[in-house]
Write a protein that holds these residues in place. Structure first.
Motif, mmCIF file in Angstrom:
data_model
loop_
_atom_site.group_PDB
_atom_site.id
_atom_site.type_symbol
_atom_site.label_atom_id
_atom_site.label_comp_id
_atom_site.label_asym_id
_atom_site.label_seq_id
_atom_site.Cartn_x
_atom_site.Cartn_y
_atom_site.Cartn_z
ATOM 1 N N ARG A 24 0.738 -1.358 0.048
ATOM 2 C CA ARG A 24 -0.091 -0.064 0.145
ATOM 3 C C ARG A 24 1.147 1.281 -0.068
ATOM 4 N NH1 ARG A 24 -6.000 1.014 1.295
ATOM 5 N NH2 ARG A 24 -6.107 2.961 0.285
ATOM 6 N N GLY A 25 2.148 1.367 0.927
ATOM 7 C CA GLY A 25 2.956 2.272 0.877
ATOM 8 C C GLY A 25 3.601 2.440 -0.470
ATOM 9 N N THR A 26 3.580 1.522 -1.635
ATOM 10 C CA THR A 26 4.488 1.723 -2.605
ATOM 11 C C THR A 26 3.289 2.048 -3.790
ATOM 12 O OG1 THR A 26 6.185 0.047 -1.993
ATOM 13 C CG2 THR A 26 6.237 0.550 -4.237
ATOM 14 N N PHE A 27 2.054 1.300 -3.824
ATOM 15 C CA PHE A 27 1.192 1.330 -4.628
ATOM 16 C C PHE A 27 0.058 1.903 -4.149
ATOM 17 C CE2 PHE A 27 4.012 -1.824 -6.316
ATOM 18 C CZ PHE A 27 4.884 -1.090 -7.327
ATOM 19 N N PRO A 28 -0.022 3.164 -3.439
ATOM 20 C CA PRO A 28 -1.182 3.647 -2.826
ATOM 21 C C PRO A 28 -2.684 3.337 -3.469
ATOM 22 C CG PRO A 28 0.336 5.485 -3.052
ATOM 23 C CD PRO A 28 0.919 4.340 -3.968
ATOM 24 N N ASP A 29 -2.453 3.390 -4.614
ATOM 25 C CA ASP A 29 -4.015 3.183 -5.220
ATOM 26 C C ASP A 29 -4.380 1.902 -5.995
ATOM 27 O OD1 ASP A 29 -2.896 3.386 -7.792
ATOM 28 O OD2 ASP A 29 -3.892 5.181 -8.472
ATOM 29 N N GLY A 30 -3.390 0.964 -5.697
ATOM 30 C CA GLY A 30 -3.398 -0.398 -5.863
ATOM 31 C C GLY A 30 -3.070 -0.902 -7.370
ATOM 32 N N ARG A 31 -2.749 0.261 -8.162
ATOM 33 C CA ARG A 31 -2.337 -0.219 -9.502
ATOM 34 C C ARG A 31 -0.717 -0.250 -9.526
ATOM 35 N NH1 ARG A 31 -1.750 4.013 -12.576
ATOM 36 N NH2 ARG A 31 -2.054 5.378 -10.794
#
Ligand SMILES: [Zn+2]
Length: 247
Positions: free
Chosen positions: A203-210
């Motif tokens: 979640r920290g690296t890809f906050p919107d899930g893409r």
């Protein structure tokens, strides 16, 4: 002829086994696919492609394994994961059941990269236990990615998660779900990252899930093309592997 195991009676399965030795098993995941894609994306896509292939090749398709190995998505609401060990046991038991009935080619049609290692380990376990036959893993998008179609449709913006190609497929397969959804364009930047990730790291690296995907490029029309090419390339791969004799 029926191609779905769930719609067959046991004598019909016995008859099928007099002629054929292959069962296709769709396997996906229950996990976030950004704000653009739905939680069921991976199993909807794997099931859709597997059923189309089953229909075209006259091969039986088993009920879909919906849940998969998705621990890195667990900071996004609605995601559900099996531990790799639980998933491995599930796959081993499913393989052993089909082997017991005389299937000698059990081909998993996969929709989720996170399942691959556990599937491979499950196959090793079945073999160590003396299970006869050919166990294979095909991800529905493997053949597709060897063609030009993904680049043509999505201009190198397909990425690796919540991809417009998988979302396009789900739009084709579940049109009612997408009837009310509007897709807004965003920026697509992929940071460098290590792998695997914990849920928090993900979640920290890809906050919107893409993950590197311009998910908003998805459409039903593209889904139709993705389906056609995915099915064609998969049939080719399956035919090639089916030509290997089982001892
Ligand atoms: Zn996916």
């Amino acid at each position: 002829m029926h191609t779905l195991l769930e719609n067959m009676s046991f004598p019909e399965v016995e008859d099928y086994l007099k002629e054929k030795d292959t069962v296709l098993v769709p396997v996906g995941s229950v996990e976030q696919h950004s704000e653009y894609g739905v939680i069921g994306t991976d199993f909807i896509a794997a099931e859709g492609v597997a059923r189309e292939v089953g229909q075209k090749m006259g091969l039986m398709v088993a009920p879909t394994i919906h849940y998969g190995v998705s621990p890195h998505h667990m900071d996004f609401a609605g995601s559900v994961t099996l531990s790799p060990i639980t998933f491995l046991h599930l796959i081993v038991d499913i393989c052993c059941s089909f082997i017991r009935h005389g299937f000698s080619r059990i081909f998993f049609i996969n929709g989720h990269g996170g399942n691959k290692n556990a599937l491979a380990s499950a196959f090793q376990q079945v073999k160590m236990d003396g299970g006869r036959g050919q166990l294979e893993l095909f991800s529905w998008y493997d053949g597709l990615k060897e063609t030009e179609i993904v680049r043509e449709l999505f201009q190198d913006q397909d990425g690796s998660h919540a991809t417009p190609s998988e979302i396009s497929l789900t739009m084709l397969l579940r049109p009612a779900v997408f009837a009310e959804r509007a897709f807004e364009d965003k920026q697509n930047e992929t940071p460098d990252y290590y792998w695997p990730l914990t849920a928090e790291e993900m979640r920290g690296t890809f906050p919107d899930g893409r993950m590197g995907a311009s998910s908003w490029l998805a459409s039903v029309e593209k889904g139709r093309l993705v389906m056609t090419v995915a099915v064609e390339t998969l049939i080719e791969k399956i035919e090639k592997r089916q030509s290997i004799p089982v001892l």
